[in-house]
Design a protein around this motif. Structure first.
Motif, short mmCIF file in Angstrom:
data_model
loop_
_atom_site.label_atom_id
_atom_site.label_comp_id
_atom_site.label_asym_id
_atom_site.label_seq_id
_atom_site.Cartn_x
_atom_site.Cartn_y
_atom_site.Cartn_z
N GLY A 1 -41.44 -15.95 35.74
CA GLY A 1 -41.17 -16.03 37.17
C GLY A 1 -39.85 -16.70 37.48
O GLY A 1 -39.40 -16.68 38.63
N GLU B 1 -54.70 -15.46 36.52
CA GLU B 1 -54.28 -15.87 37.87
C GLU B 1 -54.77 -17.27 38.21
O GLU B 1 -54.06 -18.04 38.88
N ARG C 1 -48.81 -20.22 39.90
CA ARG C 1 -47.41 -20.03 40.30
C ARG C 1 -46.89 -18.69 39.79
O ARG C 1 -46.13 -18.00 40.48
N ALA D 1 -48.30 -15.98 41.96
CA ALA D 1 -47.60 -15.90 43.24
C ALA D 1 -46.27 -15.17 43.07
O ALA D 1 -45.87 -14.36 43.94
N ALA D 2 -45.56 -15.43 41.97
CA ALA D 2 -44.29 -14.74 41.71
C ALA D 2 -44.52 -13.24 41.57
O ALA D 2 -43.70 -12.43 42.04
N ARG E 1 -46.85 -11.41 43.04
CA ARG E 1 -47.08 -10.83 44.37
C ARG E 1 -45.80 -10.77 45.19
O ARG E 1 -45.54 -9.80 45.90
N ASP E 2 -44.98 -11.82 45.08
CA ASP E 2 -43.74 -11.85 45.85
C ASP E 2 -42.79 -10.72 45.43
O ASP E 2 -42.13 -10.12 46.27
N ARG E 3 -42.71 -10.45 44.14
CA ARG E 3 -41.75 -9.47 43.63
C ARG E 3 -42.28 -8.04 43.65
O ARG E 3 -41.51 -7.09 43.85
N GLY F 1 -45.47 -6.90 45.15
CA GLY F 1 -46.42 -6.48 46.16
C GLY F 1 -47.73 -7.24 46.08
O GLY F 1 -48.04 -7.88 45.07
N PRO F 2 -48.52 -7.19 47.14
CA PRO F 2 -49.72 -8.02 47.25
C PRO F 2 -50.79 -7.73 46.21
O PRO F 2 -51.62 -8.58 45.92
#
Length: 669
Positions: free
Chosen positions: A438, A478, A483, A486-487, A489-491, A493-494
């Motif tokens: 990440g 997960e 963390r 979360a990276a 999902r951010d990059r 998609g959900p």
């Protein structure tokens, strides 16, 4: 399986018998044990031709020769058409000549090994060895040098090197038939043309089909080939654009990525690594569509002289069943000297291997000098000059060096110099060897290293690792690494997970290496499902099925992926034998393993054979102090030879293990 044997000058195979009645002389040109395949001096035939005999009133006759046997080699030749004649043995004024100037390196090496003269471009004369290329390059040449033997003085020859001439070794004479399979038939035709002839370090087209198709014809005219079934794989040019994106659906056993196509069935005289070796009129002619094929033919010649002092009369048509035949060395956990690696290259070349894998980065050490990141390099390492010599020596033996920087796991040596890139779990504990994918800085450092070593290793194949990323070996990634989740999902998609982030890492590293190379990764770096799929042209290096969520090898093959066999049940030599590993034996490989045995001991269906590009015997140094370099060399000696045999011809060998082991002793002695 019935084994063929020469009986009275004929061939016995699968219950078929052909007999030729007559006087049989001894020697490598025939079936006996005398000099040059001629009749013994005490025989009636020889006596009749001896000018010193008192009774000269009897009519004279020419020497009679028995039908020849296949040359004694490892791996065994896949087809030999026997003939009657004296065969060929090295003589004092014999030369190695070429029909194409691009074969000078192969010719000079052979001349040094046999203590012959290198004669340059010239027509062969009695006693010579000629190397030449087939196909367009040979046909377009003017002033052809492929005619019959010449006579006259040697005008452009020099003694090539020193060293003892390779002579005969004693021991078991072996069996009459060298290949496996069913009843032999005549091998006809010449090697295919049109393949690239550049030697280089692996960017030329590879291939060389898998199992041979049936050879048909009259009985008893050839030894060593039999029918085999299944797709014979594909041939591709390293440099063709690599398709990106996932492979979807069940593509079936014959499916492939864009531009690949299924290879047609190939016999032992076909494919870019095929060669033909003809012994006739005391001249050896080795021809092939590529320099690699010619080189393989010179190894057959060298080994035959080593084993028996000569090369038998007749025609060898030979080619590998698998286009990738490798040896991989873990030089990260244990430092191996450049000299040791170079000796292995010479050994591999004689056994017709064409890949050397160097795993030079892991948790324990980073073993090659670096300008971009000197801080990661371990005290004991190879200089770039040493690596260039290794790469050049490998190229001279038509071996591609396949480097591996394993990521995103097994990066402990890099992370020691960059502790801020270490992956931490939900408790803040460091995860051994794992980089934080990440963190964008992690990708930058790894990519800088990949680009630096891409110049040092110019060959057409790379290994990017991807195994045992510790964030994905826990039951709930997960929850353990929020963390990282979360990276993802951010990059991406959900719906994305850590698995998807790891797959994106894999694809990105493969693209850094570039579309002009064939890139492989370990099988546990490929995952089921997810929102991101591994690029379709990534090759699977299958080593184990013990990981969480392990996938059967057929899953990768069904997707249309190409697979390389690193089966840890047979092909892993792990120092110290930790984690229930045991040192593999050559006998077990020889008798029980084939390239289709990807996992455990069960082969995948024959329909997928063409998707299995080959395999690699691997040395892993988990307990580095358990063996010295010399002990490793001795321990892998017979496993390497057995693996070479089964990658060259996966059928049941004609020699028993005891005969194979004795032959190895004669060739090494």
């Amino acid at each position: 399986m019935p084994r063929a044997a020469l009986v009275g000058g004929g061939v016995v195979a699968a219950g078929a018998v052909a007999l030729t009645i007559g006087l049989w002389p001894a020697g490598p040109g025939g079936a006996g044990h005398g000099e040059g395949g001629r009749e013994d001096s005490k025989s009636p035939t020889a006596a009749a031709t001896d000018p010193h005999q008192k009774d000269r009133s009897k009519p004279t006759s020419s020497p009679t020769y028995a039908l020849s046997k296949p040359p004694s080699t490892i791996p065994a030749v896949r087809e030999h058409t026997p003939a009657r004649g004296p065969g060929w043995r090295p003589e004092d004024e014999a030369r190695v000549v070429v029909g194409d100037p691009g074969l000078r390196d192969e010719a000079e090496l052979l001349a040094r090994e046999l203590r012959l003269r290198y004669g340059g471009e010239a027509r062969p004369r009695s006693g010579d060895v000629q190397l030449d290329l087939t196909g367009d390059r040979a046909a377009d040449r003017t002033g052809s040098t492929t005619g019959g033997p010449e006579t006259g003085a040697d005008t452009d020859a020099s003694r090539a090197g020193d060293g003892a001439r390779i002579g005969p070794a004693t021991g078991d004479a072996g069996t009459a038939r060298e290949g496996g399979g069913a009843q032999p038939g005549p091998g006809t035709g010449s090697p295919g043309a049109g393949a690239e002839t550049g030697k280089g370090t692996g960017t030329a087209r590879e291939g060389g089909g898998a199992q041979p198709g049936p050879v048909t014809g009259g009985p008893g005219t050839a030894t060593g080939t039999g029918p085999a079934t299944g797709d014979t794989g594909r041939s591709r040019t390293a440099g063709s654009g690599a398709q990106s994106g996932p492979a979807t659906g069940d593509a079936g056993p014959g499916a492939g990525r864009a531009g690949s196509g299924a290879r047609a069935a190939r016999g032992p005289g076909e494919g870019p690594e095929a060669y033909t070796l003809v012994v006739k009129d005391r001249v050896v002619r080795i021809t092939a569509p590529t320099q690699a094929g010619v080189f393989h033919g010179t190894r057959t010649l060298k080994q035959s002289v080593r084993a028996d002092g000569a090369v038998p009369e007749g025609v060898v048509r030979d080619a590998p069943a698998k286009p990738r035949r490798g040896f991989m060395l873990d030089m990260a956990r244990k430092h191996f000297s450049a000299d040791w690696i170079e000796r292995r290259i010479e050994e591999l070349g004689d056994l017709k291997y064409n890949e050397l894998g160097l795993h030079f980065s892991d948790d324990q050490a980073f073993r090659i000098a670096s300008e971009s990141h000197p801080e990661v390099v371990s005290a004991d390492h190879l200089t770039k000059a040493q690596v260039r010599r290794i790469v050049d020596l490998a190229a001279s033996r038509h071996i591609t060096v396949v480097p591996e920087i394993d990521s995103p796991g097994h990066l402990g040596a890099v992370l020691k110099a960059h502790p801020d890139l270490r992956l931490r779990d939900t408790r803040g504990a460091v995860t051994q060897g794992a980089v934080d994918i990440g963190n964008p800085k992690a990708a930058r450092i790894v990519d800088e290293l990949l680009r630096e070593y891409a110049e040092l290793f110019p060959g057409g194949r790379w290994h990017i690792g991807a195994d045992e990323y510790q964030a994905l070996v826990v039951r709930d990634p997960e929850a353990s690494y929020p963390r990282l989740a979360a990276a993802a999902r951010d990059r991406l998609g959900p719906a994305a997970t850590i698995q998807d982030l790891a797959t994106r890492w894999l694809n990105d590293r493969a693209r850094v290496i570039g579309p002009a190379r064939d890139v492989r990764a370990w099988n546990d770096g490929f995952f089921r499902g997810g929102t991101v799929a591994a690029d379709a042209d990534l090759e699977v290096a299958y080593w184990t099925g013990k990981e969480i969520g392990a996938r059967d090898p057929v899953e990768y093959l069904r997707e249309g992926r190409d697979v390389l066999n690193y089966n840890d049940e047979f092909l892993y030599y792990v120092l110290g034998e930790p984690n229930d590993f045991t040192y593999p034996t050559g006998r077990r490989i020889y008798e029980q393993w084939t390239p289709r045995v990807l996992r455990g001991t069960t082969p995948v269906p024959a329909a997928y054979d063409g998707r299995i590009l080959g395999g690699s015997f691997a040395v892993w140094c988990d307990l580095a102090g358990a063996q010295t370099q010399d002990q490793v060399a001795r321990g892998i000696r017979m496993p390497l030879r057995a693996t070479a045999q089964k990658l060259w011809d996966a059928r049941e060998p004609s020699r028993s293990w005891a005969d194979f082991e004795r032959l190895a002793g004669r060739l090494d002695g």
